[in-house]
Structure formats: structure tokens, C-alpha cells
Design a protein around this motif. Structure first.
Motif, PDB file in Angstrom:
ATOM      1  N   PHE A  94     -17.416   1.316   6.794  1.00 25.44           N
ATOM      2  CA  PHE A  94     -16.143   1.991   6.566  1.00 25.44           C
ATOM      3  C   PHE A  94     -15.152   1.683   7.691  1.00 25.44           C
ATOM      4  CE2 PHE A  94     -13.624   5.691   7.797  1.00 25.44           C
ATOM      5  CZ  PHE A  94     -12.838   5.856   6.672  1.00 25.44           C
ATOM      6  N   THR A 168      -2.672  -0.312  -9.038  1.00 19.80           N
ATOM      7  CA  THR A 168      -2.654  -1.665  -8.471  1.00 19.80           C
ATOM      8  C   THR A 168      -4.071  -2.129  -8.152  1.00 19.80           C
ATOM      9  OG1 THR A 168      -0.520  -1.165  -7.468  1.00 19.80           O
ATOM     10  CG2 THR A 168      -1.651  -3.106  -6.636  1.00 19.80           C
ATOM     11  N   LEU A 169      -4.856  -1.261  -7.515  1.00 24.76           N
ATOM     12  CA  LEU A 169      -6.215  -1.642  -7.127  1.00 24.76           C
ATOM     13  C   LEU A 169      -7.117  -1.832  -8.341  1.00 24.76           C
ATOM     14  CD1 LEU A 169      -6.600   0.576  -3.956  1.00 24.76           C
ATOM     15  CD2 LEU A 169      -6.562  -1.916  -4.034  1.00 24.76           C
ATOM     16  N   LEU A 172      -6.353  -5.115  -9.763  1.00 32.20           N
ATOM     17  CA  LEU A 172      -6.887  -6.208  -8.944  1.00 32.20           C
ATOM     18  C   LEU A 172      -8.420  -6.251  -8.970  1.00 32.20           C
ATOM     19  CD1 LEU A 172      -4.451  -5.954  -5.885  1.00 32.20           C
ATOM     20  CD2 LEU A 172      -4.523  -7.802  -7.570  1.00 32.20           C
ATOM     21  N   GLY A 173      -9.024  -5.381  -9.769  1.00 35.47           N
ATOM     22  CA  GLY A 173     -10.468  -5.467  -9.984  1.00 35.47           C
ATOM     23  C   GLY A 173     -11.331  -4.631  -9.062  1.00 35.47           C
ATOM     24  N   ILE A 174     -10.748  -3.647  -8.388  1.00 35.72           N
ATOM     25  CA  ILE A 174     -11.560  -2.766  -7.541  1.00 35.72           C
ATOM     26  C   ILE A 174     -12.144  -1.651  -8.407  1.00 35.72           C
ATOM     27  CG2 ILE A 174     -11.582  -1.228  -5.532  1.00 35.72           C
ATOM     28  CD1 ILE A 174     -10.994  -4.106  -4.750  1.00 35.72           C
ATOM     29  N   LYS A 175     -13.474  -1.448  -8.304  1.00 36.47           N
ATOM     30  CA  LYS A 175     -14.105  -0.458  -9.171  1.00 36.47           C
ATOM     31  C   LYS A 175     -14.515   0.811  -8.433  1.00 36.47           C
ATOM     32  CE  LYS A 175     -15.647  -3.737 -12.633  1.00 36.47           C
ATOM     33  NZ  LYS A 175     -15.195  -4.981 -11.960  1.00 36.47           N
ATOM     34  N   SER A 176     -14.912   0.654  -7.150  1.00 40.90           N
ATOM     35  CA  SER A 176     -15.438   1.798  -6.407  1.00 40.90           C
ATOM     36  C   SER A 176     -14.340   2.795  -6.022  1.00 40.90           C
ATOM     37  CB  SER A 176     -16.144   1.278  -5.144  1.00 40.90           C
ATOM     38  OG  SER A 176     -16.063   2.233  -4.122  1.00 40.90           O
ATOM     39  N   THR A 178     -14.612   5.236  -3.820  1.00 40.30           N
ATOM     40  CA  THR A 178     -14.541   5.438  -2.369  1.00 40.30           C
ATOM     41  C   THR A 178     -13.763   4.285  -1.717  1.00 40.30           C
ATOM     42  OG1 THR A 178     -16.758   4.500  -2.265  1.00 40.30           O
ATOM     43  CG2 THR A 178     -16.587   6.874  -2.056  1.00 40.30           C
ATOM     44  N   ALA A 179     -13.890   3.078  -2.278  1.00 38.36           N
ATOM     45  CA  ALA A 179     -13.118   1.941  -1.762  1.00 38.36           C
ATOM     46  C   ALA A 179     -11.624   2.170  -1.992  1.00 38.36           C
ATOM     47  CB  ALA A 179     -13.559   0.637  -2.420  1.00 38.36           C
ATOM     48  N   ILE A 180     -11.277   2.696  -3.154  1.00 40.58           N
ATOM     49  CA  ILE A 180      -9.866   2.992  -3.442  1.00 40.58           C
ATOM     50  C   ILE A 180      -9.357   4.074  -2.495  1.00 40.58           C
ATOM     51  CG2 ILE A 180      -8.281   3.949  -5.179  1.00 40.58           C
ATOM     52  CD1 ILE A 180      -9.922   2.470  -7.318  1.00 40.58           C
ATOM     53  N   THR A 182     -10.491   4.767   0.553  1.00 32.83           N
ATOM     54  CA  THR A 182     -10.361   4.151   1.876  1.00 32.83           C
ATOM     55  C   THR A 182      -9.051   3.364   1.975  1.00 32.83           C
ATOM     56  OG1 THR A 182     -12.760   3.937   1.931  1.00 32.83           O
ATOM     57  CG2 THR A 182     -11.541   2.683   3.565  1.00 32.83           C
ATOM     58  N   ALA A 183      -8.756   2.582   0.933  1.00 32.57           N
ATOM     59  CA  ALA A 183      -7.543   1.755   0.940  1.00 32.57           C
ATOM     60  C   ALA A 183      -6.282   2.614   0.939  1.00 32.57           C
ATOM     61  CB  ALA A 183      -7.551   0.824  -0.266  1.00 32.57           C
ATOM     62  N   LEU A 184      -6.282   3.673   0.129  1.00 32.57           N
ATOM     63  CA  LEU A 184      -5.097   4.538   0.062  1.00 32.57           C
ATOM     64  C   LEU A 184      -4.818   5.198   1.406  1.00 32.57           C
ATOM     65  CD1 LEU A 184      -5.447   6.276  -3.450  1.00 32.57           C
ATOM     66  CD2 LEU A 184      -3.727   4.611  -2.746  1.00 32.57           C
ATOM     67  N   TYR A 206     -12.864  10.109   2.111  1.00 32.84           N
ATOM     68  CA  TYR A 206     -12.765   8.757   2.679  1.00 32.84           C
ATOM     69  C   TYR A 206     -11.307   8.440   3.033  1.00 32.84           C
ATOM     70  CZ  TYR A 206     -17.534   7.080   2.033  1.00 32.84           C
ATOM     71  OH  TYR A 206     -18.894   6.880   2.160  1.00 32.84           O
TER      72      TYR A 206
ATOM     73  N   THR B  97      -2.604  -4.981   2.148  1.00 32.35           N
ATOM     74  CA  THR B  97      -3.434  -4.040   2.911  1.00 32.35           C
ATOM     75  C   THR B  97      -4.346  -3.236   1.984  1.00 32.35           C
ATOM     76  OG1 THR B  97      -1.647  -3.851   4.518  1.00 32.35           O
ATOM     77  CG2 THR B  97      -3.389  -2.187   4.638  1.00 32.35           C
ATOM     78  N   LEU B  98      -3.787  -2.737   0.891  1.00 31.19           N
ATOM     79  CA  LEU B  98      -4.583  -1.965  -0.072  1.00 31.19           C
ATOM     80  C   LEU B  98      -5.745  -2.811  -0.575  1.00 31.19           C
ATOM     81  CD1 LEU B  98      -1.803  -0.286  -2.286  1.00 31.19           C
ATOM     82  CD2 LEU B  98      -3.570   0.948  -1.024  1.00 31.19           C
ATOM     83  N   TYR B  99      -5.449  -4.048  -0.995  1.00 35.58           N
ATOM     84  CA  TYR B  99      -6.445  -4.896  -1.627  1.00 35.58           C
ATOM     85  C   TYR B  99      -7.550  -5.291  -0.648  1.00 35.58           C
ATOM     86  CZ  TYR B  99      -8.591  -8.660  -4.284  1.00 35.58           C
ATOM     87  OH  TYR B  99      -9.492  -9.454  -4.933  1.00 35.58           O
ATOM     88  N   THR B 101      -8.439  -3.850   2.251  1.00 39.82           N
ATOM     89  CA  THR B 101      -9.227  -2.698   2.685  1.00 39.82           C
ATOM     90  C   THR B 101     -10.225  -2.286   1.595  1.00 39.82           C
ATOM     91  OG1 THR B 101      -7.254  -1.942   3.851  1.00 39.82           O
ATOM     92  CG2 THR B 101      -9.092  -0.390   3.717  1.00 39.82           C
ATOM     93  N   ALA B 102      -9.734  -2.166   0.362  1.00 34.62           N
ATOM     94  CA  ALA B 102     -10.610  -1.754  -0.738  1.00 34.62           C
ATOM     95  C   ALA B 102     -11.687  -2.804  -0.974  1.00 34.62           C
ATOM     96  CB  ALA B 102      -9.791  -1.525  -2.019  1.00 34.62           C
ATOM     97  N   GLN B 105     -14.396  -2.573   1.801  1.00 39.20           N
ATOM     98  CA  GLN B 105     -15.174  -1.343   1.653  1.00 39.20           C
ATOM     99  C   GLN B 105     -16.118  -1.456   0.446  1.00 39.20           C
ATOM    100  OE1 GLN B 105     -15.677   1.318   3.414  1.00 39.20           O
ATOM    101  NE2 GLN B 105     -16.670   2.645   1.911  1.00 39.20           N
ATOM    102  N   GLN B 106     -15.618  -1.996  -0.665  1.00 38.78           N
ATOM    103  CA  GLN B 106     -16.436  -2.108  -1.870  1.00 38.78           C
ATOM    104  C   GLN B 106     -17.618  -3.051  -1.643  1.00 38.78           C
ATOM    105  OE1 GLN B 106     -14.977  -1.976  -6.191  1.00 38.78           O
ATOM    106  NE2 GLN B 106     -15.101  -4.168  -5.794  1.00 38.78           N
ATOM    107  N   GLU B 109     -20.160  -1.278   1.200  1.00 38.96           N
ATOM    108  CA  GLU B 109     -20.700   0.092   1.100  1.00 38.96           C
ATOM    109  C   GLU B 109     -22.077   0.179   0.436  1.00 38.96           C
ATOM    110  OE1 GLU B 109     -17.800   2.528  -0.857  1.00 38.96           O
ATOM    111  OE2 GLU B 109     -17.925   1.439  -2.740  1.00 38.96           O
TER     112      GLU B 109
END
Lengths: 233, 110
Positions: A94, A168-169, A172-176, A178-180, A182-184, A206, B97-99, B101-102, B105-106, B109
């Protein structure tokens, strides 16, 4: 009459009044652009322009509120500790994500600003755009930008992250989740975190910790990074 | 409540003194933030010693930076002249930054 507006109570009163009214508005219509800070700022500026009062006059009262930003930053250290205790496990990946994301934020905004031919003072004002407003203001004082421009940009970034970050995430293909989260928190601080809390509780936790951690990291490295990038490009 | 406020300002003053003595390019209040975190972590101070005032300050945090936002009006000309780099640099950088970081983390983790 101008003497009256110079009384600190004037600037102080219109600030707390407009914030109170803006919060009421937000409670009635839950719509992201009705962010209470944004509405208060726009409302106060409009009022000052109508009454032909300049910022210095208003700030004779406003500065009593800004003063409390300093102890609030110390309080963020306490908040950081509380959140840190909650996510102790899994903390290393993290922190890596936040540290890299936070650095990328400073580097990309600084390089883009220079490439788009913005004057130095603007570049210096944008560097801390991803972190929570009080910390960003302090960083800009050190990088010798304009703290008020930083405040405006930081609030706008927060609203962008809140309104479009999740979509947006996902796009862009982000699924998790907790990852979203963290990014936010990393990219769009407390206002982005408000959106992460809506996704689910863990994403919110997160996000809150990411906001705190990135505030700390960015505060320490930005002055050096900005100086380096400006001298290189 | 009052005790915790004294604690917060105690750290703040301490941070400002360090900044003043060593002339570090980090704001005194940020040094204080780092010190209070470390002190909590090392159990030098207890959470309940600082939590009441800290929670209140964070609750009203957004109110405290409104005057800075209003300060934008004094820089209308600068903003008008530079709105294109401000908007584009900020927007593109935020999405990157969003992309990133996510993405990290993905990946890490699991």
C-alpha cells in the motif's frame, strides 16, 4: 463605510455564514458540484465584487480562520496514526503504491506545466495539487508559488476525483475496490475519499490513509523535486 | 478537550522551533505533524491525550481554508492568462496518478 468592512468581524462572519448556508444547500440537494467549500468561495467572491471590497479588506477577518490551518495539519498527524493502526497488515504494498503515485503526481503536473509554457510561479503553485488543501498550501509557501491558486486547484482536483475518479478507473480496467480507494485518496485527497466511502467501508479506509500518507510524502519531497525539475527543463 | 488543544499547540511550537533552528525547507506545522505521528506510534503520548481537539479541528478543516480560496480573486489576471496550462496539466496528471496508484495497489495487494 469602507472602515466598517475592515473590521475583522465582517470577513469572519460572511465566511462562517456562507459555509453554513452552503452546507444546508448540500443537504437539500446532494449533487457533487454543490461542494460546500466551492459554493462558499464562489458566494463570498461574488458578494465582495458586488460590494466592491478587495481581498485584503475581507482577509482582515478571514485570516483568523486561516490561522487554524496550522494546528489542523498537526491534527492530520493524529488522524494518520488512527488510520495506520487500522490497516497495519498489507501496509508495505500500500505504501509503495501511494509513494509512487504521489511522486508521479508531482512529476507529471510539473513537467506538463513547464511543457505547456506556464510561467514558473504557476508551475510552483500546481506541484502539490493532489494533497489535502492545508498541506498543499504549506507546500506552495515553500516552493514559492501562490497559495490561493493552489487552494483553488486542489479543490477542483478533489471534485474531479469525486465525480469521475471511480468511473475513469473502472473504464481503465481497475477491478479492486481497495485499489480504487487508494488511488482516490492519493490523487484527490479528502474530497475523493468522500467518494471512496460511498463505494464501501474498506475502500474508504484505504482512501483516508492514502490521503494522509501522500500528504506526508508530498510535503517532504515536493520542494526538492520542483526545484530539480525546473532547473532541468 | 482543552488539554488536547494544548498538546496540539505544544507540537506545533516544537515543529516551528525545529524549522527556525535548522532552517529546513519543510513547514513547521508539517514537521509537527510528523512528530505527533511518531510520538503516538512510539507511545510517548496517548491517543486520548490528543484526539478530542484533533477531531474538532479536522471536522472544521474545510472552513479554515475558505479564505485561501477567496484569495483567488486577487489573482484573477494570472488565472485568466494561464488557465489552459493549469487545466490541462492538472487534469492529465490527475488521471495518470489515479491509474498508476490503482494499478500498483491492485497488482501488489494479492
Amino acid at each position: 463605510m469602507i472602515n466598517f468592512f475592515e473590521l475583522p468581524v465582517f470577513g469572519f462572519f460572511i465566511t462562517i455564514l456562507s459555509f453554513y448556508l452552503a452546507q444546508k444547500l448540500k443537504q437539500r440537494f446532494n449533487f457533487i458540484l454543490l461542494n460546500p467549500v466551492l459554493i462558499s468561495i464562489v458566494g463570498i467572491i461574488t458578494l465582495l465584487l458586488l460590494l466592491d471590497i478587495n481581498f485584503e479588506t475581507y482577509n482582515k477577518g478571514g485570516e483568523y480562520l486561516s490561522f487554524f490551518l496550522s494546528p489542523t495539519i498537526v491534527a492530520l498527524g493524529v488522524l494518520f496514526y488512527e488510520k495506520y493502526e487500522k490497516i497495519k497488515s498489507n501496509i508495505k504494498p500500500f505504501l509503495a503504491a501511494v509513494a509512487i503515485g504521489g511522486s508521479i503526481s508531482i512529476i507529471t503536473v510539473t513537467v506538463l506545466s513547464i511543457l505547456l509554457n506556464a510561467p514558473d510561479i504557476i508551475t510552483r503553485s500546481l506541484a502539490a495539487k493532489s494533497v489535502t488543501t492545508p498541506i498543499a498550501i504549506e507546500i506552495t509557501k515553500i516552493t514559492q508559488g501562490i497559495p490561493s491558486i493552489t487552494a483553488g486547484v486542489v479543490i477542483a482536483v478533489g471534485i474531479f476525483g469525486n465525480a469521475f475518479g471511480f468511473e475513469t478507473l473502472k473504464f481503465l480496467g481497475i477491478k479492486s475496490n481497495t485499489a480504487i480507494g487508494t488511488a482516490l485518496g492519493t490523487a484527490s485527497h479528502g474530497i475523493g475519499t468522500a467518494r471512496a466511502i460511498e463505494i464501501d467501508k474498506l475502500a474508504g479506509a484505504y482512501s483516508g490513509l492514502a490521503m494522509c500518507a501522500n500528504g506526508l510524502i508530498t510535503a517532504v519531497i515536493t520542494p526538492y523535486l520542483v526545484q530539480l525539475l525546473i532547473s532541468l527543463l | 478537550m482543552f488539554k488536547s488543544l494544548v498538546y496540539i499547540f505544544y507540537f506545533l511550537i516544537f515543529g516551528e522551533i525545529i524549522k527556525y533552528l535548522f532552517d529546513i525547507p519543510i513547514a513547521g506545522n508539517i514537521i509537527a505533524m510528523i512528530l505527533i505521528f511518531i510520538s503516538l506510534k512510539l507511545k510517548i503520548i496517548k491517543l486520548e491525550d490528543v484526539k478530542p481537539a484533533s477531531d474538532q479541528l479536522i471536522k472544521y478543516m474545510v472552513l479554515f481554508f475558505i479564505p485561501y480560496g477567496v484569495g483567488m480573486m486577487a489573482f484573477y489576471d494570472v488565472l485568466k492568462e494561464n488557465w489552459i496550462p493549469i487545466i490541462f496539466a492538472t487534469l492529465i496528471s490527475t488521471v495518470i496518478t489515479l491509474y498508476i496508484t490503482a494499478g500498483i495497489q491492485q497488482k501488489l495487494e494479492k
